[in-house]
Design an enzyme around this catalytic site. Structure first.
Site, PDB file in Angstrom:
ATOM      1  N   GLY A 117       2.228   2.778  10.555  1.00 36.43           N
ATOM      2  CA  GLY A 117       3.191   3.851  10.328  1.00 36.43           C
ATOM      3  C   GLY A 117       3.913   4.311  11.583  1.00 36.43           C
ATOM      4  O   GLY A 117       4.592   5.341  11.576  1.00 36.43           O
TER       5      GLY A 117
ATOM      6  N   SER B  29       3.135  -1.631  10.428  1.00 33.94           N
ATOM      7  CA  SER B  29       4.585  -1.718  10.644  1.00 33.94           C
ATOM      8  C   SER B  29       5.169  -3.108  10.386  1.00 33.94           C
ATOM      9  O   SER B  29       6.062  -3.556  11.115  1.00 33.94           O
ATOM     10  CB  SER B  29       4.947  -1.216  12.054  1.00 33.94           C
ATOM     11  OG  SER B  29       4.547   0.134  12.209  1.00 33.94           O
TER      12      SER B  29
ATOM     13  N   ASN C 274       0.867  -1.181   0.000  1.00 30.67           N
ATOM     14  CA  ASN C 274       0.000   0.000   0.000  1.00 30.67           C
ATOM     15  C   ASN C 274       0.900   1.226   0.000  1.00 30.67           C
ATOM     16  O   ASN C 274       1.438   1.613   1.023  1.00 30.67           O
ATOM     17  CB  ASN C 274      -0.891  -0.029   1.262  1.00 30.67           C
ATOM     18  CG  ASN C 274      -1.748   1.229   1.370  1.00 30.67           C
ATOM     19  OD1 ASN C 274      -1.846   2.007   0.426  1.00 30.67           O
ATOM     20  ND2 ASN C 274      -2.352   1.436   2.532  1.00 30.67           N
TER      21      ASN C 274
ATOM     22  N   LYS D  82       0.134   4.267  -0.510  1.00 27.56           N
ATOM     23  CA  LYS D  82      -0.514   5.509  -0.048  1.00 27.56           C
ATOM     24  C   LYS D  82      -0.208   6.633  -1.055  1.00 27.56           C
ATOM     25  O   LYS D  82      -0.164   6.363  -2.253  1.00 27.56           O
ATOM     26  CB  LYS D  82      -0.067   5.828   1.377  1.00 27.56           C
ATOM     27  CG  LYS D  82      -0.193   4.592   2.288  1.00 27.56           C
ATOM     28  CD  LYS D  82      -0.032   4.872   3.731  1.00 27.56           C
ATOM     29  CE  LYS D  82      -0.161   3.563   4.509  1.00 27.56           C
ATOM     30  NZ  LYS D  82      -0.183   3.730   5.945  1.00 27.56           N
TER      31      LYS D  82
ATOM     32  N   GLU E 160      -5.750  -4.253  10.766  1.00 26.13           N
ATOM     33  CA  GLU E 160      -4.678  -3.284  10.962  1.00 26.13           C
ATOM     34  C   GLU E 160      -4.962  -2.459  12.212  1.00 26.13           C
ATOM     35  O   GLU E 160      -5.747  -1.492  12.155  1.00 26.13           O
ATOM     36  CB  GLU E 160      -4.592  -2.329   9.773  1.00 26.13           C
ATOM     37  CG  GLU E 160      -4.298  -2.999   8.453  1.00 26.13           C
ATOM     38  CD  GLU E 160      -3.726  -2.009   7.451  1.00 26.13           C
ATOM     39  OE1 GLU E 160      -2.580  -2.190   7.058  1.00 26.13           O
ATOM     40  OE2 GLU E 160      -4.413  -1.042   7.094  1.00 26.13           O
TER      41      GLU E 160
ATOM     42  N   GLU F 253      -6.915   5.312   7.378  1.00 26.61           N
ATOM     43  CA  GLU F 253      -6.721   6.716   6.957  1.00 26.61           C
ATOM     44  C   GLU F 253      -7.955   7.243   6.224  1.00 26.61           C
ATOM     45  O   GLU F 253      -8.300   8.423   6.341  1.00 26.61           O
ATOM     46  CB  GLU F 253      -5.453   6.819   6.089  1.00 26.61           C
ATOM     47  CG  GLU F 253      -4.200   6.689   6.944  1.00 26.61           C
ATOM     48  CD  GLU F 253      -3.017   6.018   6.262  1.00 26.61           C
ATOM     49  OE1 GLU F 253      -2.941   5.998   5.021  1.00 26.61           O
ATOM     50  OE2 GLU F 253      -2.150   5.494   6.999  1.00 26.61           O
TER      51      GLU F 253
ATOM     52  N   HIS G 238      -9.676   1.573   4.769  1.00 29.38           N
ATOM     53  CA  HIS G 238      -8.393   1.820   5.435  1.00 29.38           C
ATOM     54  C   HIS G 238      -8.577   2.851   6.542  1.00 29.38           C
ATOM     55  O   HIS G 238      -9.371   3.786   6.396  1.00 29.38           O
ATOM     56  CB  HIS G 238      -7.358   2.303   4.412  1.00 29.38           C
ATOM     57  CG  HIS G 238      -5.975   2.326   4.988  1.00 29.38           C
ATOM     58  ND1 HIS G 238      -5.531   3.364   5.770  1.00 29.38           N
ATOM     59  CD2 HIS G 238      -4.973   1.424   4.937  1.00 29.38           C
ATOM     60  CE1 HIS G 238      -4.285   3.096   6.168  1.00 29.38           C
ATOM     61  NE2 HIS G 238      -3.928   1.929   5.667  1.00 29.38           N
TER      62      HIS G 238
HETATM   63  P1  PGA Z   1       2.660   0.640   7.594  1.00 28.57           P
HETATM   64  O1  PGA Z   1       1.233   0.869   6.885  1.00 28.57           O
HETATM   65  O2  PGA Z   1       3.202  -0.675   7.104  1.00 28.57           O
HETATM   66  O3  PGA Z   1       3.505   1.812   7.142  1.00 28.57           O
HETATM   67  O4  PGA Z   1       2.435   0.625   9.065  1.00 28.57           O
HETATM   68  C1  PGA Z   1       0.329  -0.195   6.746  1.00 28.57           C
HETATM   69  C2  PGA Z   1      -0.966   0.288   6.160  1.00 28.57           C
HETATM   70  O5  PGA Z   1      -1.402   1.405   6.468  1.00 28.57           O
HETATM   71  O6  PGA Z   1      -1.608  -0.428   5.382  1.00 28.57           O
END
Ligand code: PGA
Length: 262
Positions: free
Chosen positions: A182, A222, A10, A12, A176, A106, A104
Site C-alpha cells: 500500500g 504495490s 485482495n 481488504k 509481501e 495487516e 496477512h
Molecule cells: P497493495 O496490497 O497491492 O495495495 O500493496 C497488497 C496486499 O496487502 O496484499
C-alpha cells in the site's frame, strides 16, 4: 518446473455487495474471449461473498465466470460457538470459497495475530479443503537490521508447523514485504526474487525438493500494471496478491495479462 501463476485480488475492507456486482460484471465482460493461462482469484469482504458466489456460480454466468475462484480474507480457527464477530470455515464453504488469505501483515500487525494463531487457522482451513494463501514478509526495520532471512524462517516454520506434505501441496505462499504494501514502493525484481528463492529453499528443507518446486509463491506489495511483467518474469515468482490495483477491473486485468505473458 512450470507453475501456473495465481493472481489474487485482495480487496481488504473495500466493496460491499453492489460494488462487487459492478466489478464482476465488468471484469467478466473484459475477460470474454480471452484465454488467460493463470488462476484468477477475488477476495472480497465476508459480507460480499454471497453476492460474489451468486455472480460466479449461477447458471447464466458463462464460462469465464468459472475461471474465477473465491477467497476469504480470514477465517476462525474454531468450528463454531461463542466467538463474536468470527466466521468459520464451514460457513465459507457454503459460498464456494476455495482459498483463504491467512497471516496477512495487516492481520498480524493491526489485529495481533501471532504465528501460533495463524498456524491454527492454517490447520483448520486445510481440514475442510480450503487452500490457504499464507502471507509472510518483513518490515523495513527488520530488513535494514539484516533480519530478512531470520524473520522469514520463523514465519515459515511456525506458520506451517505440523502441516503434512499434502497440506503443503494445497498451500499458496504470498511473500509481501510489509514496507511495500500500500505504499507505492515495490520491491525490485532482484529483491523479490532473492526472497522468493530463499522461501522456496525453506520449503525444500521442510518438505523436500519436489514439493518445493511445485509450491506457488506470489509476490505482493504495490503490484501494478506497470511492474507486473518484470516481477513475474523472475523464476521463483508465481503470481501476485494485489491490493490497491485490484480495485478497478481494468487495472486488475492488466496486472494479470502483463504478468502472465512471459
Ligand atoms: P497493495 O496490497 O497491492 O495495495 O500493496 C497488497 C496486499 O496487502 O496484499
Amino acid at each position: 518446473m512450470k507453475r501456473k501463476p495465481i493472481f489474487a485480488a485482495n480487496w481488504k475492507m473495500n466493496k460491499g455487495a453492489s460494488e462487487t456486482e459492478d466489478f464482476v460484471k465488468s471484469l467478466l465482460s473484459k475477460l470474454q474471449g480471452k484465454d488467460i493461462p493463470a488462476d484468477i482469484v477475488i477476495s472480497p469482504p465476508f459480507i460480499s461473498l454471497p453476492k460474489l458466489a451468486d455472480l460466479l456460480h449461477n447458471a447464466n454466468a458463462g464460462q469465464n465466470a468459472h475461471a474465477i475462484q473465491i477467497a476469504a480474507q480470514n477465517c476462525s480457527q474454531h468450528d463454531s460457538g461463542a466467538f463474536t464477530g468470527e466466521v468459520s470455515v464451514m460457513m465459507l464453504r457454503e459460498f464456494y470459497v476455495h482459498y483463504v488469505i491467512l497471516g496477512h501483515s495487516e492481520r498480524r500487525s493491526i489485529f495481533g495475530e501471532t504465528d501460533e494463531v495463524i498456524n491454527a487457522k492454517m490447520k483448520k482451513a486445510l481440514e475442510t479443503n480450503l487452500k490457504p494463501i499464507f502471507c509472510i514478509g518483513e518490515t523495513l526495520e527488520e530488513r535494514e537490521a539484516g533480519k530478512l532471512e531470520s524473520v522469514l524462517r520463523t514465519q515459515v516454520t511456525e506458520g506451517l508447523k505440523g502441516l503434512s506434505n499434502s497440506d503443503m501441496s494445497e498451500t499458496v505462499i504470498a511473500y509481501e514485504p510489509v514496507w511495500a504494501i500500500g505504499t507505492g514502493v515495490t520491491a525490485s525484481s532482484d529483491q523479490a526474487q532473492e526472497a522468493h528463492a530463499f522461501v522456496r529453499s525453506l520449503i525444500e528443507e521442510l518438505y523436500g525438493s519436489e514439493i518445493a518446486s511445485k509450491v506457488r509463491i506470489q509476490y505482493g506489495g504495490s503490484v501494478k500494471p506497470g511492474n507486473a511483467a518484470e516481477l513475474m518474469a523472475c523464476p521463483d515468482i508465481d503470481g501476485a496478491l494485489i491490493g490497491g490495483a485490484s480495485l478497478e477491473p481494468q487495472s486488475f486485468l492488466e496486472v494479470i495479462q502483463n504478468g502472465s505473458e512471459g
